[in-house]
Design an enzyme around this catalytic site. Structure first.
Site, PDB file in Angstrom:
ATOM      1  N   ASP A 223      -1.653   0.648   5.912  1.00  0.00           N
ATOM      2  CA  ASP A 223      -2.062   1.942   5.739  1.00  0.00           C
ATOM      3  C   ASP A 223      -2.761   2.189   4.493  1.00  0.00           C
ATOM      4  OD1 ASP A 223      -1.537   4.832   6.076  1.00  0.00           O
ATOM      5  OD2 ASP A 223       0.175   4.169   7.130  1.00  0.00           O
TER       6      ASP A 223
ATOM      7  N   ASP B 128      -5.106   7.003   6.101  1.00  0.00           N
ATOM      8  CA  ASP B 128      -4.358   8.281   5.910  1.00  0.00           C
ATOM      9  C   ASP B 128      -5.424   9.415   5.635  1.00  0.00           C
ATOM     10  OD1 ASP B 128      -2.028   9.499   5.845  1.00  0.00           O
ATOM     11  OD2 ASP B 128      -2.346   9.978   3.925  1.00  0.00           O
TER      12      ASP B 128
ATOM     13  N   GLU C  78      -6.978   8.472  10.270  1.00  0.00           N
ATOM     14  CA  GLU C  78      -6.191   9.775  10.800  1.00  0.00           C
ATOM     15  C   GLU C  78      -6.898  10.998  10.205  1.00  0.00           C
ATOM     16  OE1 GLU C  78      -1.961  11.669   9.935  1.00  0.00           O
ATOM     17  OE2 GLU C  78      -3.391  11.140   8.424  1.00  0.00           O
TER      18      GLU C  78
ATOM     19  N   HIS D  53       5.094   8.504  13.010  1.00  0.00           N
ATOM     20  CA  HIS D  53       6.187   8.656  12.182  1.00  0.00           C
ATOM     21  C   HIS D  53       6.131  10.338  11.736  1.00  0.00           C
ATOM     22  CE1 HIS D  53       2.330   8.103  10.279  1.00  0.00           C
ATOM     23  NE2 HIS D  53       2.968   8.541   8.963  1.00  0.00           N
ATOM     24  N   ASP D  54       5.247  10.839  12.241  1.00  0.00           N
ATOM     25  CA  ASP D  54       5.162  12.195  11.884  1.00  0.00           C
ATOM     26  C   ASP D  54       5.149  13.176  13.156  1.00  0.00           C
ATOM     27  OD1 ASP D  54       3.943  12.159   9.339  1.00  0.00           O
ATOM     28  OD2 ASP D  54       2.003  11.593  10.053  1.00  0.00           O
TER      29      ASP D  54
HETATM   30  C1  NOJ Z   1      -0.417  11.792   6.991  1.00  0.00           C
HETATM   31  C2  NOJ Z   1       0.832  10.734   7.083  1.00  0.00           C
HETATM   32  O1  NOJ Z   1       0.749  10.074   8.364  1.00  0.00           O
HETATM   33  C3  NOJ Z   1       1.835  11.503   6.569  1.00  0.00           C
HETATM   34  O2  NOJ Z   1       3.241  11.019   6.866  1.00  0.00           O
HETATM   35  C4  NOJ Z   1       1.969  11.886   5.319  1.00  0.00           C
HETATM   36  O3  NOJ Z   1       2.933  12.611   4.724  1.00  0.00           O
HETATM   37  C5  NOJ Z   1       0.646  12.735   5.059  1.00  0.00           C
HETATM   38  N1  NOJ Z   1      -0.602  12.128   5.663  1.00  0.00           N
HETATM   39  C6  NOJ Z   1       0.293  12.703   3.364  1.00  0.00           C
HETATM   40  O4  NOJ Z   1      -0.447  11.555   2.910  1.00  0.00           O
END
Ligand code: NOJ
Length: 556
Positions: free
Chosen positions: A98, A199, A256, A328-329
């Protein structure tokens, strides 16, 4: 045909904190991942994407980095990392890290310096601004509730944080920031890592002057997004990064990117733009909410089909898609898009069929391969995620009841994805010998790796089969897609075509039996059944009656 190794692989995402704890402190770690590499080898995946493992005070579980050159204390040491990389490579598994460079931790030395005085050499590494009319410099809001600005007494100015207060945004307009980041990326790539998941990489360029946004014009519940999402210089920066770093290595990159449409995405991933290989977009993650993620509505199969087909067509022959239904989100996909009760196994396999037979690189999120589900959280004390906790506090101030909020959080909290990996039916699902940092899903006795490996009909072996299938059938990777039944709310069906190979995929996304009438030119060719998630022995007839969540793949 634009052939690339990163199109042919299957990626497995590891959230290290919740994967496997080797030392009994209740937190997953790198030696724990090493111990499980043979499991991943057995599954057949080619790439691991590791959520952040850098040194971090963990305000946002590693997305707040205090040193890019060190490993998080709880996860182990740099020696552990080197060993992980070596052991993974030995098994033919690549490692993607990441890359979190929209912001750092407020404990990063750059920020500690920049905070000291207005003329500190690091001041301009971040966005420091004086307040306006007794409040913050503008009206932008944070992804994690509240304003996107924090006041700092020492110099009497505010700093920008699109995420948590402890995640100050880096100022990419400063060439020194960019050079520091490129240097760090090269340092990791020279170690031998195989790529980056970047990210929120489309948020790095903010509109000059950081203007106020129109109140009330929110996207994803945010004010201000239009002044930093896909900002004015983002492509200039990514092309520079590509020129100076990425192009010098044979790696994969995935950005992302919230707030992208296929048209915007093309600018990031088209081959001749020299930016990124692929993106994670959010259009399908937004199908079941309106306004913000907390405002839940039912999703429709026709929307999913439209979104997937639109992205396929937009990037066809010019770029590449990534395929995911959870991470994970996000909530667990079987709870969100399938049925995590009586059809858990069938619907987990059906969703896998879609992800592994559509065009794009599939990303499996840990536990998905055994059909892990959302967890039932009984009270707010059981949650750990900063986004969840901040939103809860904000809603309580507005007078919402715990009952109301728990109902939403039990569908939407990021913690559903973060409960520990369920390895076996022993205490704590075999994840740790200590006290787990977050609740273990109580269904671990029923759903766990050990059980899956003992059952030849498990979700695990179905994934294994799909992954093997991809390796043997280039049509899965490179084949065109033709949609059938486009407007049907239950059936998702398409054909894939590449050179002399042709496949038919038919899936019933409902709890009722559903009919599929095969086009004549297909069934008259006596298609051969290759994969299915029910025991069936028939070959295709003109009419197929599909059981609840049934999925079939035929060779035509
Ligand atoms: C996206 C990530 O996937 C998430 O887990 C994170 O909280 C935010 N970006 C901030 O870095």
């Amino acid at each position: 045909m634009h052939k690339k190794w990163w199109k042919e692989v299957v990626v497995y995402q590891i959230y290290p904190r919740s994967f496997y704890d080797s030392n009994g402190d209740g937190i997953g770690d790198l030696p724990g991942i090493i111990q499980k590499l043979d499991y991943l080898k057995e599954l057949g995946v080619n790439v691991i994407w590791l959520n952040p493992i850098y040194k971090s005070p963990n305000a946002d579980n590693g997305y707040d980095i205090s040193s890019y050159y060190d490993i998080m204390d709880e996860f182990g040491t740099m020696e552990d990392f080197d060993k992980l990389l070596q052991e993974a490579h030995k098994r033919g598994i690549k490692i993607v890290m990441d890359l979190v460079v929209n912001h750092t931790s407020d404990e990063h030395k750059w920020f500690l310096e920049s905070r000291k005085s207005k003329d500190n050499p690091y001041r301009d590494f971040y966005f420091w601004r004086p307040g306006k009319n007794g409040g913050p410099p503008n009206n932008w809001t944070s992804f994690f509730s509240g304003p996107a600005w924090e006041y700092d007494e020492l110099t009497g100015e505010y700093y920008l944080h699109l995420f948590a207060v402890k995640q100050p945004d880096l100022n990419w307009d400063n060439p020194k920031v960019r050079q520091e980041i490129y240097k760090m990326m090269k340092w990791w790539l020279d170690k031998g890592i195989d790529g980056f998941r970047m990210d929120v990489i489309n948020l790095i360029s903010k509109v000059e002057g950081l203007p106020d946004d129109k109140e009330g014009e929110k996207q994803g519940g945010l004010i201000g997004f239009r002044y930093y999402a896909n900002g004015p210089r983002v492509h200039e920066y990514l092309q520079e990064m590509n020129r100076e770093v990425l192009s010098k290595y044979d790696i994969m990159t995935v950005g992302e990117t919230p707030f992208v449409t296929p048209e915007i995405a093309k600018l990031y991933v088209e081959y001749d733009r020299n930016e990124l290989n692929m993106l994670f977009h959010f259009e399908h993650m937004d199908m079941d909410c309106s306004g913000s993620k907390w405002n839940i509505k039912p999703w429709k199969l026709t929307d999913l089909k439209k979104i997937m087909y639109k992205w396929y067509l937009a990037l066809k022959d010019k770029g590449w898609n990534s395929l995911y239904l959870n991470n994970h989100d996000q909530p667990r996909m079987v709870s969100r898009f399938g049925n995590d009760k009586e059809y858990r196994v069938e619907s987990a396999k059906l969703l896998a069929t879609l992800l592994h037979t559509w065009q794009g690189t599939p990303y499996i999120y840990q536990g998905e391969e055994i059909g892990m589900t959302n967890c039932k959280f009984e009270s707010i004390d059981e949650f750990r995620d900063i986004e969840t906790l901040n939103w809860y506090k904000e809603m309580k101030k507005l007078g919402k009841s715990d009952e109301e909020l728990l109902e939403i959080l039990n569908k939407r909290s990021r913690d559903h994805a973060r409960t520990p990996m369920q390895w076996d039916d022993s205490e704590n699902a075999g994840f740790t010998k200590g006290t787990p940092w977050i609740k273990v899903n109580p269904n671990y006795k029923e759903i766990n790796v050990k059980k899956a490996l003992e059952d030849k009909n498990s979700v695990f072996y179905y994934y294994k089969k799909l992954i093997e299938f991809r390796k043997r059938h280039p049509v899965i990777v490179y084949g065109d897609i033709q949609m059938l039944y486009e407007n049907d709310e239950k059936i998702f069906a398409y054909t894939r075509n590449y050179e002399d190979e042709r496949l038919l995929v038919v899936m019933n996304f409902s709890e009722e039996e559903s009919e599929f009438l095969a086009p004549k030119e297909i069934f008259t060719q006596k298609p051969e059944l290759l994969i299915s998630n029910y025991e069936i022995d028939d070959n295709i007839q003109e009419k197929i009656v599909l059981k609840p969540y049934e999925a079939r793949v035929y060779k035509i």
